[in-house]
Design a protein around this motif. Structure first.
Motif, PDB file in Angstrom:
ATOM      1  N   GLN A   1       0.818  -1.188   0.000  1.00 48.11           N
ATOM      2  CA  GLN A   1       0.000   0.000   0.000  1.00 48.11           C
ATOM      3  C   GLN A   1       0.872   1.266   0.000  1.00 48.11           C
ATOM      4  N   LEU A   2       2.008   1.206   0.664  1.00 50.59           N
ATOM      5  CA  LEU A   2       2.910   2.356   0.732  1.00 50.59           C
ATOM      6  C   LEU A   2       3.313   2.833  -0.667  1.00 50.59           C
ATOM      7  N   PHE A   3       3.644   1.897  -1.553  1.00 47.44           N
ATOM      8  CA  PHE A   3       4.061   2.273  -2.905  1.00 47.44           C
ATOM      9  C   PHE A   3       2.901   2.838  -3.727  1.00 47.44           C
ATOM     10  N   VAL A   4       1.708   2.376  -3.461  1.00 46.60           N
ATOM     11  CA  VAL A   4       0.526   2.939  -4.131  1.00 46.60           C
ATOM     12  C   VAL A   4       0.301   4.366  -3.636  1.00 46.60           C
ATOM     13  N   ASP A   5       0.352   4.564  -2.318  1.00 45.67           N
ATOM     14  CA  ASP A   5       0.164   5.898  -1.749  1.00 45.67           C
ATOM     15  C   ASP A   5       1.234   6.874  -2.229  1.00 45.67           C
ATOM     16  N   ALA A   6       2.453   6.377  -2.463  1.00 42.11           N
ATOM     17  CA  ALA A   6       3.554   7.223  -2.936  1.00 42.11           C
ATOM     18  C   ALA A   6       3.490   7.482  -4.433  1.00 42.11           C
ATOM     19  N   GLY A   7       2.571   6.821  -5.128  1.00 36.04           N
ATOM     20  CA  GLY A   7       2.446   7.023  -6.566  1.00 36.04           C
ATOM     21  C   GLY A   7       3.431   6.218  -7.397  1.00 36.04           C
ATOM     22  N   ILE A   8       4.178   5.340  -6.756  1.00 35.39           N
ATOM     23  CA  ILE A   8       5.146   4.518  -7.488  1.00 35.39           C
ATOM     24  C   ILE A   8       4.432   3.371  -8.195  1.00 35.39           C
ATOM     25  N   LEU A   9       3.434   2.795  -7.534  1.00 28.63           N
ATOM     26  CA  LEU A   9       2.589   1.781  -8.151  1.00 28.63           C
ATOM     27  C   LEU A   9       1.198   2.357  -8.357  1.00 28.63           C
ATOM     28  N   LYS A  10       0.582   1.959  -9.462  1.00 29.56           N
ATOM     29  CA  LYS A  10      -0.764   2.435  -9.766  1.00 29.56           C
ATOM     30  C   LYS A  10      -1.556   1.305 -10.408  1.00 29.56           C
ATOM     31  N   PRO A  11      -2.879   1.413 -10.392  1.00 32.35           N
ATOM     32  CA  PRO A  11      -3.679   0.353 -11.007  1.00 32.35           C
ATOM     33  C   PRO A  11      -3.347   0.206 -12.490  1.00 32.35           C
ATOM     34  N   ASN A  12      -3.310  -1.018 -12.944  1.00 29.69           N
ATOM     35  CA  ASN A  12      -3.043  -1.306 -14.349  1.00 29.69           C
ATOM     36  C   ASN A  12      -4.315  -1.066 -15.155  1.00 29.69           C
ATOM     37  N   PRO A  13      -4.301  -0.104 -16.082  1.00 25.12           N
ATOM     38  CA  PRO A  13      -5.523   0.191 -16.850  1.00 25.12           C
ATOM     39  C   PRO A  13      -5.893  -0.928 -17.834  1.00 25.12           C
ATOM     40  N   GLU A  14      -4.984  -1.842 -18.090  1.00 22.40           N
ATOM     41  CA  GLU A  14      -5.248  -2.930 -19.051  1.00 22.40           C
ATOM     42  C   GLU A  14      -5.699  -4.213 -18.382  1.00 22.40           C
ATOM     43  N   GLY A  15      -5.966  -4.163 -17.108  1.00 26.06           N
ATOM     44  CA  GLY A  15      -6.402  -5.373 -16.422  1.00 26.06           C
ATOM     45  C   GLY A  15      -6.159  -5.294 -14.941  1.00 26.06           C
ATOM     46  N   SER A  16      -6.076  -6.465 -14.350  1.00 24.12           N
ATOM     47  CA  SER A  16      -5.907  -6.515 -12.902  1.00 24.12           C
ATOM     48  C   SER A  16      -4.447  -6.298 -12.511  1.00 24.12           C
ATOM     49  N   GLY A  17      -4.245  -6.041 -11.251  1.00 21.22           N
ATOM     50  CA  GLY A  17      -2.896  -5.874 -10.740  1.00 21.22           C
ATOM     51  C   GLY A  17      -2.426  -4.432 -10.790  1.00 21.22           C
ATOM     52  N   LEU A  18      -1.155  -4.279 -10.510  1.00 17.41           N
ATOM     53  CA  LEU A  18      -0.547  -2.962 -10.455  1.00 17.41           C
ATOM     54  C   LEU A  18       0.595  -2.852 -11.453  1.00 17.41           C
ATOM     55  N   MET A  19       0.910  -1.632 -11.811  1.00 14.75           N
ATOM     56  CA  MET A  19       2.073  -1.359 -12.653  1.00 14.75           C
ATOM     57  C   MET A  19       2.813  -0.181 -12.028  1.00 14.75           C
ATOM     58  N   HIS A  20       4.090  -0.053 -12.360  1.00 14.01           N
ATOM     59  CA  HIS A  20       4.816   1.074 -11.767  1.00 14.01           C
ATOM     60  C   HIS A  20       4.697   2.294 -12.675  1.00 14.01           C
ATOM     61  N   ASP A  21       4.707   3.460 -12.028  1.00 18.07           N
ATOM     62  CA  ASP A  21       4.719   4.729 -12.737  1.00 18.07           C
ATOM     63  C   ASP A  21       6.182   5.040 -13.035  1.00 18.07           C
ATOM     64  N   VAL A  22       6.546   5.005 -14.298  1.00 17.32           N
ATOM     65  CA  VAL A  22       7.945   5.136 -14.699  1.00 17.32           C
ATOM     66  C   VAL A  22       8.543   6.456 -14.225  1.00 17.32           C
ATOM     67  N   ASP A  23       7.860   7.569 -14.452  1.00 17.34           N
ATOM     68  CA  ASP A  23       8.405   8.876 -14.074  1.00 17.34           C
ATOM     69  C   ASP A  23       8.530   9.027 -12.559  1.00 17.34           C
ATOM     70  N   ARG A  24       7.530   8.558 -11.822  1.00 18.37           N
ATOM     71  CA  ARG A  24       7.574   8.670 -10.356  1.00 18.37           C
ATOM     72  C   ARG A  24       8.694   7.788  -9.787  1.00 18.37           C
ATOM     73  N   THR A  25       8.846   6.585 -10.364  1.00 17.89           N
ATOM     74  CA  THR A  25       9.916   5.689  -9.928  1.00 17.89           C
ATOM     75  C   THR A  25      11.273   6.320 -10.214  1.00 17.89           C
ATOM     76  N   LEU A  26      11.424   6.921 -11.386  1.00 14.89           N
ATOM     77  CA  LEU A  26      12.676   7.587 -11.727  1.00 14.89           C
ATOM     78  C   LEU A  26      12.964   8.730 -10.759  1.00 14.89           C
ATOM     79  N   ALA A  27      11.948   9.499 -10.407  1.00 10.72           N
ATOM     80  CA  ALA A  27      12.139  10.604  -9.460  1.00 10.72           C
ATOM     81  C   ALA A  27      12.649  10.092  -8.116  1.00 10.72           C
ATOM     82  N   MET A  28      12.101   8.980  -7.645  1.00  8.66           N
ATOM     83  CA  MET A  28      12.545   8.427  -6.360  1.00  8.66           C
ATOM     84  C   MET A  28      13.978   7.893  -6.465  1.00  8.66           C
TER      85      MET A  28
END
Length: 105
Positions: A1-28
């Motif tokens: 949940q921490l990574f979702v709240d931080a914006g690093i992981l977000k819901p996958n628009p193409e289905g179930s599960g999560l995907m990482h936000d490339v720009d947010r991950t790069l910023a961290m």
């Protein structure tokens, strides 16, 4: 949940599960790489004419606190840290926010 709240992981628009936000991950990752760089005293900036006084530092004075020094660089000389400078504006603001001094009292 921490990574979702931080914006690093977000819901996958193409289905179930999560995907990482490339720009947010790069910023961290950039923050991780640069966050203590100003512990090298030779890198600490001197407050330039037109930028001071700055958080208690006078023009011509070296910014001695490493977190404040990084905050100064991110504010006034971001191009000396290319990995930071190339981030999208919103993510540069997030990284800069981590280096600000919160003075509530």
């Amino acid at each position: 949940q921490l990574f979702v709240d931080a914006g690093i992981l977000k819901p996958n628009p193409e289905g179930s599960g999560l995907m990482h936000d490339v720009d947010r991950t790069l910023a961290m990752l950039v923050l991780t790489a640069i966050h203590d760089i100003m512990k090298v005293a030779a890198f600490c900036p001197i407050v330039a004419e037109g930028n001071g006084p700055w958080y208690g530092y006078k023009v011509g004075e070296k910014v001695g606190d490493h977190d404040a020094a990084l905050g100064y660089i991110l504010e006034y000389e971001p191009d000396v840290l290319p990995s930071f400078a190339m981030l999208p504006r919103a993510h540069r603001r997030s990284v800069k926010f981590t280096q600000c001094k919160m003075e509530y009292n």
